[in-house]
Motif scaffolding. Structure first.
Motif, PDB file in Angstrom:
ATOM      1  N   LEU B  18      66.715  72.500  25.761  1.00 35.61           N
ATOM      2  CA  LEU B  18      67.878  72.528  24.876  1.00 35.61           C
ATOM      3  C   LEU B  18      67.539  73.271  23.598  1.00 35.61           C
ATOM      4  O   LEU B  18      66.456  73.099  23.032  1.00 35.61           O
ATOM      5  N   ILE B  19      68.473  74.088  23.136  1.00 37.05           N
ATOM      6  CA  ILE B  19      68.328  74.780  21.851  1.00 37.05           C
ATOM      7  C   ILE B  19      69.512  74.408  20.980  1.00 37.05           C
ATOM      8  O   ILE B  19      70.662  74.511  21.424  1.00 37.05           O
ATOM      9  N   ASP B  52      58.775  76.835  29.761  1.00 38.73           N
ATOM     10  CA  ASP B  52      59.100  75.477  29.343  1.00 38.73           C
ATOM     11  C   ASP B  52      59.408  75.470  27.856  1.00 38.73           C
ATOM     12  O   ASP B  52      59.277  76.481  27.167  1.00 38.73           O
ATOM     13  N   ALA B  53      59.805  74.294  27.342  1.00 39.79           N
ATOM     14  CA  ALA B  53      60.248  74.213  25.954  1.00 39.79           C
ATOM     15  C   ALA B  53      59.150  74.663  24.996  1.00 39.79           C
ATOM     16  O   ALA B  53      59.409  75.338  24.001  1.00 39.79           O
ATOM     17  N   LYS B  54      57.912  74.310  25.342  1.00 35.32           N
ATOM     18  CA  LYS B  54      56.796  74.645  24.445  1.00 35.32           C
ATOM     19  C   LYS B  54      56.628  76.151  24.329  1.00 35.32           C
ATOM     20  O   LYS B  54      56.394  76.688  23.241  1.00 35.32           O
ATOM     21  N   LYS B  83      61.192  68.623  28.124  1.00 37.65           N
ATOM     22  CA  LYS B  83      60.407  67.502  28.642  1.00 37.65           C
ATOM     23  C   LYS B  83      59.183  67.288  27.754  1.00 37.65           C
ATOM     24  O   LYS B  83      58.385  68.196  27.554  1.00 37.65           O
ATOM     25  N   ASP B  84      59.038  66.115  27.187  1.00 39.62           N
ATOM     26  CA  ASP B  84      57.890  65.765  26.338  1.00 39.62           C
ATOM     27  C   ASP B  84      57.722  66.716  25.175  1.00 39.62           C
ATOM     28  O   ASP B  84      56.604  67.022  24.765  1.00 39.62           O
ATOM     29  N   LYS B 153      71.242  65.892  26.033  1.00 33.11           N
ATOM     30  CA  LYS B 153      70.095  65.103  26.506  1.00 33.11           C
ATOM     31  C   LYS B 153      69.320  65.875  27.549  1.00 33.11           C
ATOM     32  O   LYS B 153      69.888  66.583  28.386  1.00 33.11           O
ATOM     33  N   VAL B 154      67.988  65.762  27.452  1.00 28.01           N
ATOM     34  CA  VAL B 154      67.138  66.261  28.540  1.00 28.01           C
ATOM     35  C   VAL B 154      66.147  65.155  28.862  1.00 28.01           C
ATOM     36  O   VAL B 154      65.521  64.584  27.978  1.00 28.01           O
ATOM     37  N   GLN B 155      66.045  64.799  30.135  1.00 30.51           N
ATOM     38  CA  GLN B 155      65.231  63.650  30.526  1.00 30.51           C
ATOM     39  C   GLN B 155      64.360  64.032  31.708  1.00 30.51           C
ATOM     40  O   GLN B 155      64.894  64.453  32.740  1.00 30.51           O
ATOM     41  N   GLY B 156      63.034  63.907  31.543  1.00 32.91           N
ATOM     42  CA  GLY B 156      62.107  64.189  32.634  1.00 32.91           C
ATOM     43  C   GLY B 156      62.345  65.578  33.186  1.00 32.91           C
ATOM     44  O   GLY B 156      62.480  66.549  32.449  1.00 32.91           O
TER      45      GLY B 156
END
Lengths: 265, 188
Positions: B18-19, B52-54, B83-84, B153-156
């Protein structure tokens, strides 16, 4: 009939082999094949992987007794290294490019460069040299060993032609067929092999590639390992002697021919 | 910014990142174009690697800092969630990661609430309620804001989901003093 064909080939080799961009009548790029010949003349390198590790090894040549042994294994990044066979200077140029790419990727994306992507770009880089007048192919073959967080261990081979292969285990360079035969016999057990045993396998495979009266010793044997929670590590000199001793204990040598005299007494 | 009824200030990148952005909307749109190109590149490589998000966070950092160094910034404060991972990048390339992040007025009004109410073991319902409380305060105290909000929301490993805009319930009793009638000076 076959000698006629050989004559034909021999006759035409000279006409079509000067420029890298010229096809021979059989549809071959002879300059590229000559470049691959350079790889085959380099001293042997082996590579093998298990579920969590990749090991590469090489036989280091020395010009004469007074000289040092030529470095064959190079670190590219914490998760990646290469073994080289062929023109060392070409290999160093390639290694410099690979290191730069890995560093840039780390700066921009904060993570290690995926090995397959880098190797694909590397293969394309090789190919470009085969399709232009003003350059020559790289005269070196590489074994690229890498461990990616996402996809696990990888072993790639690059070729002057621009082809890219991925292997469970392989060998390149002079007398590498002996190593390949050994690896073919044992590779199915590699996934579950422990780290130290994997290194011993690499040394056993290499020992078949030494010249008739030579032997694998701590000066000419070179090993590197990379894997899960294990950054690229070069094992040479006294450190590799530890594993060479294990070779002798096990009865040493390869079963694929070659007369490694690894047996003490 | 409430010129539009429902500007999409939170968007998904790939399936599970998500951004969210404050600041200049056109610069955010430009950033999204770039990120969508990045996702498409992953598809084209077809090698099992996914941004990924990172890595998106790190990439944006490099871009924002470079633009700032060229004296031509992308005028945004951006939050990246995956995620995380929860991270922040701003127009001058500052980055940080934390358990809760806010931009704009949120850093003055919402952060104190989050600091006192956040726990690592919040349930989803509690988290949503906490965010709504923060957004409600932001609506009360920012005269440019509407009570229309979005929560994402982002989950797992599940796909990220952005809610439709919806209206917060508000309670203006107790604010009579600010109505500005003839009595008093409008203060409290």
């Amino acid at each position: 009939k076959s000698s006629k064909k050989a004559d034909f080939v021999a006759m035409h080799r000279n006409m079509y082999d000067t420029d890298v961009t010229v096809f021979s009548p059989e549809g071959r790029l002879l300059q590229v094949e000559y470049a691959m010949e350079s790889t085959k003349q380099g001293s042997a390198c082996v590579g093998l992987r298990s579920e969590n590790y990749v090991v590469i090894g090489a036989l280091k040549r020395s010009v004469n007794e007074m000289s040092s042994h030529q470095k064959k294994l190079m670190e590219i990044d914490g998760h990646m290294g290469i073994a080289i066979a062929g023109l060392t200077a070409d290999a160093r140029s390639i290694a410099k490019w690979m290191r730069n790419e890995c560093l840039n990727h780390k700066y921009v994306y904060g993570s290690a460069m995926p090995s397959k992507r880098l190797c694909e770009e590397l293969a394309d880089k090789h190919q470009r040299t085969t399709q232009t007048y003003v350059r020559r192919p790289y005269g070196v073959g590489l074994l690229v060993a890498a461990y990616d967080e996402a996809t696990g261990p990888h072993l790639f081979q690059t070729c002057p032609s621009g082809n890219l292969y991925e292997f469970y285990a392989t060998a390149i360079g002079a007398r590498s067929q002996s190593a390949k035969t050994y690896l073919e016999k044992h590779f199915e057990g590699f996934p579950s092999t422990e780290k130290d045993d994997l290194i011993v396998h690499a040394l056993k495979a290499l020992s078949g590639c030494v010249t008739g009266d030579g032997e694998l010793n701590k000066d000419n044997a070179s090993i590197a390992i990379v894997g899960k929670d294990h950054k690229f590590q070069l094992i040479e000199g006294e450190n590799v002697a530890v594993y060479l001793d294990k070779l002798e204990v096990d009865g040493g040598g390869t079963e694929g021919g070659g007369d490694g005299d690894a047996m003490e007494e | 910014m409430k010129k539009k009824k429902a500007p999409r200030r939170i968007r998904t990148v790939g399936d599970n990142c998500l951004i969210g952005a404050s600041g200049e909307y056109s610069d955010f749109q430009s950033v999204m174009d770039t990120l969508e190109g990045m996702v498409q590149d992953d598809v084209n490589y077809d090698d099992g690697e996914k941004s990924d998000a990172k890595s998106i966070h790190s990439y944006l950092r490099a871009v924002m800092y470079q633009r700032r160094s060229k004296m031509n910034p992308l005028w945004n404060d951006i939050i990246i969630a995956g995620k995380d991972f929860l991270g922040y990048v701003d127009k001058i390339g500052t980055t940080y990661e934390d358990s809760f992040i806010a931009t704009g007025f949120g850093s003055y009004l919402a952060i104190p609430i989050l600091r006192s109410k956040w726990r690592p073991d919040l349930t989803e319902g509690e988290a949503r309620a906490l965010l709504e409380d923060c957004l409600r305060v932001l609506f009360y105290r920012d005269c440019r804001a509407l009570n229309r909000i979005q929560i994402a929301k982002v989950q797992g490993d599940d796909d990220a989901v952005v809610s439709d805009p919806y209206e917060l319930e508000t309670n203006w009793s107790g604010f009579e003093a600010t109505k500005g009638d003839m009595d008093g000076d409008g203060g409290w």
